[in-house]
Design an enzyme around this catalytic site. Structure first.
Site, short mmCIF file in Angstrom:
data_model
loop_
_atom_site.label_atom_id
_atom_site.label_comp_id
_atom_site.label_asym_id
_atom_site.label_seq_id
_atom_site.Cartn_x
_atom_site.Cartn_y
_atom_site.Cartn_z
N THR A 182 0.82 -1.22 0.00
CA THR A 182 0.00 0.00 0.00
C THR A 182 0.85 1.26 0.00
OG1 THR A 182 -1.81 -1.12 1.09
CG2 THR A 182 -1.74 1.25 1.37
N TYR B 205 -8.22 0.37 -3.26
CA TYR B 205 -7.17 0.95 -4.11
C TYR B 205 -6.35 -0.22 -4.62
CZ TYR B 205 -4.77 -0.06 0.23
OH TYR B 205 -4.31 -0.71 1.33
N THR C 29 1.70 -4.29 4.20
CA THR C 29 1.59 -4.52 5.64
C THR C 29 1.08 -5.92 6.00
OG1 THR C 29 -0.63 -3.56 5.70
CG2 THR C 29 1.23 -2.09 6.16
N ASP C 30 0.45 -6.61 5.03
CA ASP C 30 -0.17 -7.90 5.39
C ASP C 30 0.82 -8.90 5.95
OD1 ASP C 30 -2.49 -6.79 4.45
OD2 ASP C 30 -2.83 -8.24 2.85
N LYS D 100 0.49 -7.28 12.74
CA LYS D 100 -0.63 -6.46 12.24
C LYS D 100 -1.85 -6.87 13.03
CE LYS D 100 -2.89 -4.90 8.02
NZ LYS D 100 -2.96 -5.00 6.55
N GLU E 225 -2.03 -27.94 29.30
CA GLU E 225 -3.17 -28.52 28.56
C GLU E 225 -2.81 -29.77 27.75
OE1 GLU E 225 -6.58 -27.00 27.36
OE2 GLU E 225 -6.43 -25.03 28.29
N1 ASP Z 1 -2.48 -6.13 0.82
C1 ASP Z 1 -1.56 -5.05 0.99
C2 ASP Z 1 -0.17 -5.66 1.11
O1 ASP Z 1 0.14 -6.25 2.09
C3 ASP Z 1 -1.91 -4.27 2.17
C4 ASP Z 1 -0.94 -3.23 2.64
O2 ASP Z 1 0.13 -3.03 2.15
O3 ASP Z 1 -1.30 -2.55 3.60
O4 ASP Z 1 0.59 -5.56 0.19
#
Ligand code: ASP
Length: 359
Positions: free
Chosen positions: A42, A56, A122-123, A195, A316
């Protein structure tokens, strides 16, 4: 107006500030040499309108445009960019992790590189950061950064996140702290950060808290990582040809044993059990997973608890009797990375458990 122009226009709304910066800041000492490795996400994304903050296309803006969009970077460091990939981070295969890691390893060996910034979706940013933390032998700062809004959106966060990442990578205080992640003004160790919220800019958190903050180019530190990383790691990217095939199964009360059997059939060498609570195993799948682990596929108990799942060995489940491993406090996706790296060196459950305590 094309997407790249929109990004530059959005990022450049502080361009006028550049002309107000006193020359003395630029003249202070020698600037560090920082390489920005762009991989997509992103932070390199663009939307149809300025209000498209969550819908986007990611990975559309190239590294040169990203750098040009934040002219303030030149106050911090001599920055140059390389486009390693242009992908959304859900597409990070093991092969891509290795390719990125090898490039980082080459660069940090070079005398004219003082630090690395990696722009990333970010994923799976937490997995890449943790992977590099395990396999790159350097004290030089490596900072992984992303954004939650594309550069074309109102209140885009990428420009400041990138500025903060370069500030961190060029700071002597960041040396020796392992791979760092910064978003939303916070500094996290790549080992801990995850995340934990989507859409919002405060997407990343660490179960044990951030290491510090970056404010107006200055890093403020409050703690340092204690687990083994980078120069203290027994793993080295330069000695790894292929990562081990490790899969994750997400548990719930009505889970059947199909996925465990499929992963075994497809050659997984370890299965991370994203178990309920303390990594518990439903009684109706117990016999299957025990059989699979006795056949040589490591069974690693982790927890699907989002914020700080902590799996206690022999809590457990009788891990000693079953020959199982616990992931300690690592979430399932991080446990997958550590197992994929560790199993390139040793296939013993005892070693694997030691590694999960130490890293
Ligand atoms: N799906 C995107 C990615 O991980 C989301 C992001 O960058 O926030 O490339």
């Amino acid at each position: 107006m094309n997407n790249q122009c929109m990004v530059i226009r959005q990022f450049s709304n502080t361009l006028f500030f550049l002309f107000l910066v006193p020359l003395s800041i630029q003249a202070q000492g020698e600037l560090s040499n920082i390489v920005i490795l762009a991989t997509g996400g992103t932070i390199a994304g663009s939307g149809a309108t300025s209000t498209s903050s969550a819908s986007y296309e990611s990975a559309t803006v190239g590294v040169d445009a990203l750098i040009q969009a934040v002219p303030e970077l030149t106050e911090l460091a001599n920055v140059r960019g390389e486009q390693v990939f242009q992908i959304a981070s859900q597409d990070y295969t093991n092969e891509r992790l290795l390719q990125l890691g090898r490039r980082v390893s080459e660069l940090v060996k070079s005398d004219d590189v003082d630090g690395i910034v990696i722009t990333h979706g970010t994923d799976t940013l937490e997995e890449t950061g943790f992977f590099l933390n395990l396999v790159i032998h350097t004290e030089k700062p490596i900072v992984v950064v992303g954004a939650m809004r594309p550069g074309t959106a109102l209140s885009a966060d990428g420009a400041l996140n990138l500025f903060n990442a370069v500030a961190l990578a060029s700071s002597a205080d960041s040396r020796g702290k392992g791979v760092l992640i910064t978003l939303n003004d916070e500094i996290h160790t790549a080992r801990d950060a995850t995340k934990s919220i989507n859409i919002r800019p405060n997407a990343f958190s660490s179960p044990w808290g951030p290491l510090g903050m970056v404010v107006e180019r200055q890093a403020y530190w409050f703690r340092a990582p204690v687990k083994r990383h980078t120069v203290h790691s027994e793993f080295n990217i330069d000695e790894i040809d292929k990562l081990a095939n490790v899969q994750v199964v997400y548990a719930h009360g009505n889970l059947d044993d199909t996925l465990y059997k499929e992963h075994q059939r497809n050659g997984a060498v370890a299965i991370i059990h994203a178990g309920t609570g303390n990594g518990s195993v439903s009684s109706h799948i117990f016999a299957t997973v025990l059989g699979i682990s006795q056949s040589g596929v490591h069974f690693i108990r982790s927890s699907r608890v989002m914020q700080g799942g902590f799996v206690l060995r022999n809590g457990e489940e009788d891990d000693d009797a079953n020959g199982w491993v616990v992931s300690h406090d690592l979430n399932p996706q991080k446990a997958r990375i550590l197992a994929a790296v560790a199993l390139t060196q040793s296939r013993s459950a005892g070693d694997l458990q030691r590694i999960f305590w130490e890293y």
